[in-house]
Design a protein around this motif. Structure first.
Motif, mmCIF file in Angstrom:
data_model
loop_
_atom_site.group_PDB
_atom_site.id
_atom_site.type_symbol
_atom_site.label_atom_id
_atom_site.label_comp_id
_atom_site.label_asym_id
_atom_site.label_seq_id
_atom_site.Cartn_x
_atom_site.Cartn_y
_atom_site.Cartn_z
ATOM 1 N N THR A 90 -3.028 9.689 -3.416
ATOM 2 C CA THR A 90 -3.392 9.853 -2.004
ATOM 3 C C THR A 90 -4.554 8.955 -1.588
ATOM 4 O O THR A 90 -4.723 8.671 -0.403
ATOM 5 N N THR A 91 -5.364 8.517 -2.536
ATOM 6 C CA THR A 91 -6.500 7.646 -2.203
ATOM 7 C C THR A 91 -6.084 6.177 -2.154
ATOM 8 O O THR A 91 -6.464 5.431 -1.248
ATOM 9 N N LEU A 92 -5.300 5.742 -3.147
ATOM 10 C CA LEU A 92 -4.902 4.338 -3.217
ATOM 11 C C LEU A 92 -3.829 3.978 -2.189
ATOM 12 O O LEU A 92 -3.804 2.849 -1.689
ATOM 13 N N ALA A 93 -2.950 4.915 -1.879
ATOM 14 C CA ALA A 93 -1.812 4.612 -1.010
ATOM 15 C C ALA A 93 -2.236 4.048 0.350
ATOM 16 O O ALA A 93 -1.681 3.035 0.794
ATOM 17 N N PRO A 94 -3.219 4.646 1.059
ATOM 18 C CA PRO A 94 -3.627 4.049 2.349
ATOM 19 C C PRO A 94 -4.187 2.632 2.201
ATOM 20 O O PRO A 94 -3.957 1.778 3.067
ATOM 21 N N VAL A 95 -4.914 2.381 1.103
ATOM 22 C CA VAL A 95 -5.444 1.036 0.868
ATOM 23 C C VAL A 95 -4.312 0.049 0.636
ATOM 24 O O VAL A 95 -4.300 -1.062 1.176
ATOM 25 N N TYR A 96 -3.339 0.465 -0.158
ATOM 26 C CA TYR A 96 -2.181 -0.395 -0.414
ATOM 27 C C TYR A 96 -1.395 -0.671 0.866
ATOM 28 O O TYR A 96 -0.864 -1.773 1.063
ATOM 29 N N ASP A 97 -1.316 0.328 1.727
ATOM 30 C CA ASP A 97 -0.611 0.136 3.003
ATOM 31 C C ASP A 97 -1.301 -0.914 3.860
ATOM 32 O O ASP A 97 -0.650 -1.776 4.463
ATOM 33 N N LYS A 98 -2.614 -0.862 3.927
ATOM 34 C CA LYS A 98 -3.354 -1.822 4.735
ATOM 35 C C LYS A 98 -3.243 -3.233 4.171
ATOM 36 O O LYS A 98 -3.218 -4.212 4.924
ATOM 37 N N LEU A 99 -3.171 -3.334 2.833
ATOM 38 C CA LEU A 99 -3.063 -4.649 2.201
ATOM 39 C C LEU A 99 -1.617 -5.138 2.113
ATOM 40 O O LEU A 99 -1.373 -6.273 1.694
ATOM 41 N N GLY A 100 -0.669 -4.301 2.486
ATOM 42 C CA GLY A 100 0.740 -4.686 2.425
ATOM 43 C C GLY A 100 1.281 -4.780 1.021
ATOM 44 O O GLY A 100 2.218 -5.542 0.764
ATOM 45 N N LEU A 101 0.721 -3.997 0.095
ATOM 46 C CA LEU A 101 1.129 -4.104 -1.314
ATOM 47 C C LEU A 101 2.431 -3.374 -1.604
ATOM 48 O O LEU A 101 2.986 -3.531 -2.691
ATOM 49 N N PHE A 102 2.918 -2.551 -0.655
ATOM 50 C CA PHE A 102 4.210 -1.903 -0.843
ATOM 51 C C PHE A 102 5.363 -2.789 -0.349
ATOM 52 O O PHE A 102 6.520 -2.446 -0.548
ATOM 53 N N HIS A 103 5.029 -3.884 0.298
ATOM 54 C CA HIS A 103 6.037 -4.866 0.725
ATOM 55 C C HIS A 103 5.409 -6.257 0.600
ATOM 56 O O HIS A 103 5.250 -6.978 1.588
ATOM 57 N N VAL A 104 5.075 -6.619 -0.630
ATOM 58 C CA VAL A 104 4.329 -7.851 -0.901
ATOM 59 C C VAL A 104 5.027 -9.083 -0.353
ATOM 60 O O VAL A 104 4.438 -9.914 0.345
ATOM 61 N N TYR A 105 6.323 -9.216 -0.646
ATOM 62 C CA TYR A 105 7.018 -10.468 -0.348
ATOM 63 C C TYR A 105 7.293 -10.675 1.143
ATOM 64 O O TYR A 105 7.676 -11.779 1.543
ATOM 65 N N SER A 106 7.100 -9.647 1.937
ATOM 66 C CA SER A 106 7.228 -9.802 3.388
ATOM 67 C C SER A 106 5.896 -9.588 4.101
ATOM 68 O O SER A 106 5.872 -9.523 5.327
ATOM 69 N N SER A 107 4.807 -9.513 3.340
ATOM 70 C CA SER A 107 3.491 -9.305 3.938
ATOM 71 C C SER A 107 2.991 -10.592 4.585
ATOM 72 O O SER A 107 3.465 -11.699 4.290
ATOM 73 N N VAL A 108 2.002 -10.429 5.476
ATOM 74 C CA VAL A 108 1.463 -11.576 6.200
ATOM 75 C C VAL A 108 0.756 -12.539 5.261
ATOM 76 O O VAL A 108 0.940 -13.760 5.322
ATOM 77 N N TRP A 109 -0.055 -12.009 4.342
ATOM 78 C CA TRP A 109 -0.844 -12.882 3.469
ATOM 79 C C TRP A 109 0.042 -13.637 2.491
ATOM 80 O O TRP A 109 -0.187 -14.814 2.217
ATOM 81 N N PHE A 110 1.090 -12.986 1.955
ATOM 82 C CA PHE A 110 1.985 -13.686 1.029
ATOM 83 C C PHE A 110 2.779 -14.754 1.767
ATOM 84 O O PHE A 110 2.976 -15.871 1.260
ATOM 85 N N SER A 111 3.226 -14.431 2.983
ATOM 86 C CA SER A 111 3.963 -15.413 3.784
ATOM 87 C C SER A 111 3.079 -16.596 4.137
ATOM 88 O O SER A 111 3.550 -17.744 4.176
ATOM 89 N N ALA A 112 1.781 -16.336 4.403
ATOM 90 C CA ALA A 112 0.865 -17.430 4.739
ATOM 91 C C ALA A 112 0.707 -18.386 3.559
ATOM 92 O O ALA A 112 0.755 -19.616 3.726
ATOM 93 N N ILE A 113 0.515 -17.839 2.350
ATOM 94 C CA ILE A 113 0.405 -18.691 1.158
ATOM 95 C C ILE A 113 1.694 -19.490 0.963
ATOM 96 O O ILE A 113 1.674 -20.687 0.664
ATOM 97 N N TYR A 114 2.800 -18.808 1.153
ATOM 98 C CA TYR A 114 4.112 -19.430 0.954
ATOM 99 C C TYR A 114 4.307 -20.605 1.915
ATOM 100 O O TYR A 114 4.718 -21.703 1.516
ATOM 101 N N ILE A 115 3.998 -20.389 3.183
ATOM 102 C CA ILE A 115 4.190 -21.440 4.191
ATOM 103 C C ILE A 115 3.213 -22.591 3.975
ATOM 104 O O ILE A 115 3.579 -23.773 4.090
ATOM 105 N N LEU A 116 1.953 -22.276 3.644
ATOM 106 C CA LEU A 116 0.976 -23.333 3.394
ATOM 107 C C LEU A 116 1.379 -24.192 2.199
ATOM 108 O O LEU A 116 1.230 -25.421 2.223
#
Length: 562
Positions: A90-116
């Motif tokens: 219950t503590t880690l899950a909200p943090v993971y949600d904000k970082l997009g770690l439950f959908h890494v490959y479609s997250s904004v930060w992963f897509s940014a690295i990929y496009i760059l």
């Protein structure tokens, strides 16, 4: 400035001209930061982005970013595991949600690295490709004025004419697959262009891999289907038991095909320490492609899928489906079908539920629904054993536990393998306990009060679980990976080098031959190759006696330097 300093400066300039463009790698910008202005900063940012250093950094970040995608449950792969993880952390899950770690490959930060990374590779490759094409269209540069300053060098004097020495040198170098031409009083030759070609192929292959990975994630589909012997499957969305796909996938992208499961066969080790270990799993099917395709037989095995265009049909699981017949109080058959049961262990101890939704009436004619919990042992060990002793059908026993009432399927969807007993009542035996019975093939269990019968038919069918995967970029990804390996091998093991042969007539009328070699990096192959070439050319233009008192006669040898 003195004459000596001037001469040294000219030598350095000449050597630099001879050694330039041995690589198409862009020069590092070591200048100061640009002046103020949007254009200046944009140009500086573009140079940094397209540098090899930044490309490697982005590639490292992409690799590091993929780690949480492998360790943390992903919504696109298994939503149930994600829900379980949220409930347990219950503590880690909200943090993971904000970082997009439950959908890494479609997250904004992963897509940014990929496009760059994608932009960086393209910005680096395009100018290098044009530069390499220009080098192929041009000729090797002429010889420096002082060949003796190069890393690999040898010289000798010969009575042969300079023109003949240069002609022999040109023929020799072309025979050794050098690009060679005569430039003034020397022959200039170059070899090892496959190094740069491999370097470019490696980077282009990385772009192909990125595109294939992106298309695979956006247009992929992955579904599972359990098929009982005698039943079939058509590649349409409603036919799947479970299905997930990429964000740009549409139902029209499904490859049109169908198949029928004719027979499933599994064999196991019968004795020894590996008793019960599977030996072979084979699913014999008849499949057809398209609406009017001709039916063709095929045997699908583990790791040997059926391939149809971009789709692959994998055999991933198997189990048993005992045929069960249910009759009501009047003796009418209200249910008869093969019931797939899910394995619980390696010996295929299985469980499931028989649900009779319509047509059943009890002894008084009251309309009800039946739910029967089924527990199947392919090899019953006797006594109080509740687990199968072997995965094959050596002594099959079916344990049944019947209930009657309302299954609740009209209120909310539920799994076909689970029984909701909230509105169900169990049938009682003579002692008032829940009715249970162990049946062998062909045996029948009677329901109390003339409520009907349940028969375990002699026919025990098997089912096979198939995973149908459609990845449009799979072939491109494989081709890119092979090209990347070949390109990297070429860039690592092929040495790009240049050879110069100068032949001029000396003041005493004797021809002086000089040979020198230069590689992109220090390598023992350049002196060795120069020595071999010098030895061959020396045979055609042998050395002449040197009668000068202050002269030093150098006999060419492999790797000789002066």
């Amino acid at each position: 400035m003195s004459d000596t300093e001037t001469e040294q400066s000219q030598d350095q300039e000449g050597l630099g001209a001879a050694g330039e463009q041995l690589s198409t790698a862009p020069k590092e910008d070591t200048g100061v930061l640009p002046g103020l202005g949007v254009i200046g900063w944009a140009r500086w940012f573009w140079r940094q982005l397209t540098s090899m250093r930044v490309a490697l950094l982005l590639l490292l970040l992409l690799s590091l970013g993929a780690i949480p995608g492998s360790l943390i449950p992903q919504t696109g792969a298994d939503a149930n595991k994600v829900d379980a993880f949220r409930a347990a952390h219950t503590t880690l899950a909200p943090v993971y949600d904000k970082l997009g770690l439950f959908h890494v490959y479609s997250s904004v930060w992963f897509s940014a690295i990929y496009i760059l990374l994608f932009v960086s590779l393209i910005g680096c490759i395009v100018p290098r490709t044009w530069q390499f094409v220009g080098q192929l269209r041009g000729r090797p540069p002429g010889a420096p004025r002082r060949l003796d300053r190069l890393p690999a060098y040898t010289t000798w004097r010969t009575t042969a004419d300079p023109e003949q020495v240069r002609a022999d040198a040109l023929a020799l170098l072309k025979k050794r697959r050098f690009r060679a031409h005569t430039a003034g009083d020397a022959v200039a030759a170059e070899k090892g262009y496959l190094r740069e070609l491999g370097n470019l192929a490696f980077h282009i292959a990385l772009i192909v891999l990125l595109i294939a990975f992106a298309s695979g994630q956006l247009f992929k589909s992955d579904g599972t289907k359990l098929v009982v012997e005698g039943d079939g499957f058509s590649n349409a969305l409603p036919m799947y038991d479970d299905f997930k796909s990429g964000s740009l996938f549409s139902n029209d992208d499904l490859v049109p095909f169908s198949f029928d499961l004719k027979d499933f066969k599994g064999t196991y080790e019968l004795s020894g320490p590996s008793r019960g270990t599977p030996r072979t799993f084979e699913a014999k099917i008849d499949y057809s492609v398209g609406a009017d395709g001709k039916s063709r037989p095929k045997t699908v095995q583990v790791n040997q899928p059926l391939k149809i265009d971009d789709s692959k049909v994998y055999l991933v699981s198997h189990g048993y489906a005992p045929v069960i017949t249910v009759r009501d109080g009047k003796g009418d058959v209200v249910y008869k079908d093969a019931v797939p049961l899910l394995p619980l262990d390696g010996n295929v101890t299985s469980q499931g539920v028989v649900k009779v939704l319509d047509g059943y009436r009890d002894a008084k004619g009251v309309k009800e629904q039946l739910g029967i919990r089924a527990f199947f042992l392919p090899t019953y060990g006797g006594g109080a054993d509740v687990l199968s002793q072997f995965p094959a059908l050596l002594n099959p026993v079916l344990n049944l536990e019947p209930y009657h009432g309302d299954l609740g399927v009209d209120a909310m969807p539920q799994s076909v393998y689970q029984l909701d007993k909230k509105h169900m009542k169990g049938f009682k035996d003579d002692q008032g306990k829940q009715l249970r019975a162990n049946l062998k093939p062909g045996q029948t269990m009677k329901l109390p009060g003339g409520a009907g019968t349940v028969t375990f038919e002699k026919d025990v069918k098997e089912w096979a679980g198939f995973e149908i995967v459609q990845e449009p970029g799979g072939a491109w990804a494989l081709s890119g990976a092979i090209a990347a390996i070949l390109g990297l091998a070429a860039s690592l093991f092929i040495q790009r080098r240049r050879i110069w042969v100068r032949a001029v007539r000396g003041a005493d009328g004797v021809t002086v031959v000089e040979m020198a070699g230069l590689g992109r990096s220090e390598s023992a192959k350049v002196p060795e190759e120069l020595g071999d070439l010098a030895g061959t050319l020396y045979e055609r233009a042998p050395g002449a006696p040197d009668t000068r008192d202050d002269a030093t006669h150098a006999v060419p040898a492999e790797g000789a330097e002066q």
